[in-house]
Scaffold this motif. Structure first.
Motif, PDB file in Angstrom:
ATOM      1  N   ASP A  92       0.836  -1.198   0.000  1.00 28.01           N
ATOM      2  CA  ASP A  92       0.000   0.000   0.000  1.00 28.01           C
ATOM      3  C   ASP A  92       0.874   1.253   0.000  1.00 28.01           C
ATOM      4  O   ASP A  92       1.962   1.259   0.585  1.00 28.01           O
ATOM      5  CB  ASP A  92      -0.907   0.002   1.237  1.00 28.01           C
ATOM      6  CG  ASP A  92      -1.969   1.083   1.189  1.00 28.01           C
ATOM      7  OD1 ASP A  92      -3.080   0.793   0.723  1.00 28.01           O
ATOM      8  OD2 ASP A  92      -1.673   2.211   1.622  1.00 28.01           O
ATOM      9  N   ARG A  93       0.422   2.311  -0.638  1.00 25.00           N
ATOM     10  CA  ARG A  93       1.209   3.547  -0.711  1.00 25.00           C
ATOM     11  C   ARG A  93       1.383   4.188   0.662  1.00 25.00           C
ATOM     12  O   ARG A  93       2.311   4.968   0.892  1.00 25.00           O
ATOM     13  CB  ARG A  93       0.552   4.545  -1.664  1.00 25.00           C
ATOM     14  CG  ARG A  93      -0.856   4.959  -1.280  1.00 25.00           C
ATOM     15  CD  ARG A  93      -1.462   5.932  -2.261  1.00 25.00           C
ATOM     16  NE  ARG A  93      -0.781   7.219  -2.250  1.00 25.00           N
ATOM     17  CZ  ARG A  93      -1.280   8.318  -2.806  1.00 25.00           C
ATOM     18  NH1 ARG A  93      -2.454   8.263  -3.434  1.00 25.00           N
ATOM     19  NH2 ARG A  93      -0.626   9.445  -2.747  1.00 25.00           N
ATOM     20  N   TYR A  94       0.484   3.858   1.599  1.00 27.80           N
ATOM     21  CA  TYR A  94       0.563   4.423   2.947  1.00 27.80           C
ATOM     22  C   TYR A  94       1.122   3.414   3.953  1.00 27.80           C
ATOM     23  O   TYR A  94       0.921   3.551   5.153  1.00 27.80           O
ATOM     24  CB  TYR A  94      -0.816   4.899   3.405  1.00 27.80           C
ATOM     25  CG  TYR A  94      -1.299   6.112   2.651  1.00 27.80           C
ATOM     26  CD1 TYR A  94      -0.812   7.384   2.958  1.00 27.80           C
ATOM     27  CD2 TYR A  94      -2.223   5.988   1.620  1.00 27.80           C
ATOM     28  CE1 TYR A  94      -1.243   8.497   2.257  1.00 27.80           C
ATOM     29  CE2 TYR A  94      -2.659   7.105   0.910  1.00 27.80           C
ATOM     30  CZ  TYR A  94      -2.171   8.355   1.245  1.00 27.80           C
ATOM     31  OH  TYR A  94      -2.588   9.474   0.544  1.00 27.80           O
ATOM     32  N   LYS A 156      -3.042  13.662   4.909  1.00 30.16           N
ATOM     33  CA  LYS A 156      -3.374  12.921   3.692  1.00 30.16           C
ATOM     34  C   LYS A 156      -3.737  11.478   4.004  1.00 30.16           C
ATOM     35  O   LYS A 156      -4.653  10.909   3.405  1.00 30.16           O
ATOM     36  CB  LYS A 156      -2.192  12.969   2.713  1.00 30.16           C
ATOM     37  CG  LYS A 156      -1.974  14.329   2.072  1.00 30.16           C
ATOM     38  CD  LYS A 156      -0.852  14.252   1.049  1.00 30.16           C
ATOM     39  CE  LYS A 156      -0.651  15.606   0.366  1.00 30.16           C
ATOM     40  NZ  LYS A 156       0.456  15.553  -0.636  1.00 30.16           N
ATOM     41  N   PHE A 157      -3.016  10.890   4.930  1.00 27.06           N
ATOM     42  CA  PHE A 157      -3.307   9.512   5.341  1.00 27.06           C
ATOM     43  C   PHE A 157      -4.723   9.415   5.898  1.00 27.06           C
ATOM     44  O   PHE A 157      -5.470   8.503   5.558  1.00 27.06           O
ATOM     45  CB  PHE A 157      -2.286   9.076   6.394  1.00 27.06           C
ATOM     46  CG  PHE A 157      -2.634   7.797   7.093  1.00 27.06           C
ATOM     47  CD1 PHE A 157      -2.394   6.573   6.493  1.00 27.06           C
ATOM     48  CD2 PHE A 157      -3.210   7.821   8.361  1.00 27.06           C
ATOM     49  CE1 PHE A 157      -2.722   5.381   7.133  1.00 27.06           C
ATOM     50  CE2 PHE A 157      -3.534   6.636   9.010  1.00 27.06           C
ATOM     51  CZ  PHE A 157      -3.284   5.416   8.395  1.00 27.06           C
ATOM     52  N   LEU A 159      -7.268  11.373   5.306  1.00 33.16           N
ATOM     53  CA  LEU A 159      -8.271  11.639   4.273  1.00 33.16           C
ATOM     54  C   LEU A 159      -8.481  10.449   3.341  1.00 33.16           C
ATOM     55  O   LEU A 159      -9.560  10.320   2.748  1.00 33.16           O
ATOM     56  CB  LEU A 159      -7.861  12.872   3.457  1.00 33.16           C
ATOM     57  CG  LEU A 159      -7.890  14.204   4.217  1.00 33.16           C
ATOM     58  CD1 LEU A 159      -7.360  15.330   3.343  1.00 33.16           C
ATOM     59  CD2 LEU A 159      -9.299  14.531   4.708  1.00 33.16           C
ATOM     60  N   HIS A 160      -7.473   9.585   3.210  1.00 34.85           N
ATOM     61  CA  HIS A 160      -7.611   8.450   2.287  1.00 34.85           C
ATOM     62  C   HIS A 160      -8.369   7.277   2.916  1.00 34.85           C
ATOM     63  O   HIS A 160      -8.800   6.364   2.217  1.00 34.85           O
ATOM     64  CB  HIS A 160      -6.221   7.990   1.814  1.00 34.85           C
ATOM     65  CG  HIS A 160      -5.759   6.697   2.418  1.00 34.85           C
ATOM     66  ND1 HIS A 160      -5.237   6.630   3.694  1.00 34.85           N
ATOM     67  CD2 HIS A 160      -5.761   5.414   1.942  1.00 34.85           C
ATOM     68  CE1 HIS A 160      -4.919   5.375   3.971  1.00 34.85           C
ATOM     69  NE2 HIS A 160      -5.224   4.618   2.943  1.00 34.85           N
ATOM     70  N   ARG A 166     -12.084   6.932   9.214  1.00 34.54           N
ATOM     71  CA  ARG A 166     -11.567   8.296   9.383  1.00 34.54           C
ATOM     72  C   ARG A 166     -12.268   9.005  10.535  1.00 34.54           C
ATOM     73  O   ARG A 166     -11.630   9.654  11.365  1.00 34.54           O
ATOM     74  CB  ARG A 166     -11.751   9.077   8.081  1.00 34.54           C
ATOM     75  CG  ARG A 166     -11.257  10.512   8.158  1.00 34.54           C
ATOM     76  CD  ARG A 166     -11.204  11.145   6.787  1.00 34.54           C
ATOM     77  NE  ARG A 166     -12.521  11.323   6.207  1.00 34.54           N
ATOM     78  CZ  ARG A 166     -12.959  10.701   5.124  1.00 34.54           C
ATOM     79  NH1 ARG A 166     -12.180   9.819   4.503  1.00 34.54           N
ATOM     80  NH2 ARG A 166     -14.164  10.931   4.645  1.00 34.54           N
TER      81      ARG A 166
END
Length: 243
Positions: A92-94, A156-157, A159-160, A166
């Motif tokens: 995962d990008r995060y 940003k994390f 918000l995704h 969230r």
């Protein structure tokens, strides 16, 4: 030569987000009530010997007792759940954000048990700089800076994440930080204005610890609910050898 057979034993563990949350909530209420009773004994300056023992075991303002170890365990549980998510999110990008969160909560667990942050309580700094009573506990200054940096880095994390996750993460963060940092600052003002051994200062301590414990419970529920939404099968393998 006879070969040894290998047996696979299943040991399923079912984690229900709602059930765990309910049980932790009951535990928080019980610990808060026990802490309130211990505070009452403290205000009365321990009317009989057993009350001092009760205070040391259940006080919300002492270290190395049942409430402190409970908070340390629940933070460690958060770290374990975050570690599971990290294992799932390797591509995962995060991924790094999840990994960092896992390490942060592992540190918070140790800090809750051994109070590392108290190293940053330096009375001479407070006196020499004539700090506002809000900063009576000087550790809140670097603590507030770290919270701001963390919030900026993780925007940003946050918000995704899915809407429910969230929302729960945000509530847990506000409640926990509001207790750990916000009420710690308020507690400094209460201690200066009313004194340390007073009912109002004691209430400030109760509110601080209660918010911290509730914030952790909300976060645990959020993590378990998020893990259940991933629909991933997690296999835990344990290998035992003589050597």
């Amino acid at each position: 030569m006879q070969q040894l057979s290998t047996h696979s034993v299943e040991f399923p563990i079912h984690l229900s987000a709602k059930t765990i949350t309910r049980r932790l909530s009951v535990t928080v209420i019980c610990l808060t009530l026990a802490g309130a009773l211990s505070g009452y004994f403290w205000l009365l300056r321990f009317p009989f010997p057993a009350t001092k023992w009760f205070y040391q075991v259940f006080s919300l303002n002492e270290e190395l007792n049942i409430p402190a170890w409970y908070s340390s365990f629940t933070l460690l549980f958060c770290s374990g759940l975050l570690k599971l998510i990290t294992a799932i999110k390797t591509k995962d990008r995060y991924f790094i954000y999840w990994k960092t969160l896992y390490l942060i909560f592992f540190y918070l667990s140790l800090d809750e048990a051994f109070s590392f942050h108290e190293i940053l309580i330096i009375p001479s700094v407070r006196e020499s700089l004539h700090l506002n009573p809000l900063f009576y506990e000087t550790w809140v200054i670097p603590g507030a800076v770290l919270v701001v940096v963390f919030a900026f880095k993780y925007l940003k994390f946050l918000l995704h994440l899915p809407h429910k996750t969230r929302y729960l993460f945000l509530i847990a963060a506000v409640v926990y930080v509001g207790g750990a940092l916000g009420m710690e600052m308020v507690g400094g003002v209460l201690r200066i204005d009313f004194g340390r051994r007073t009912l109002i200062s004691l209430i400030g301590i109760f509110v601080e610890e209660f918010l911290e414990m509730v914030g952790i419970v909300i976060f645990i529920y959020a993590l378990l609910a998020y893990l259940s939404s991933l629909k991933e099968s997690i296999q835990l393998k344990i290998y035992i050898s003589e050597k």
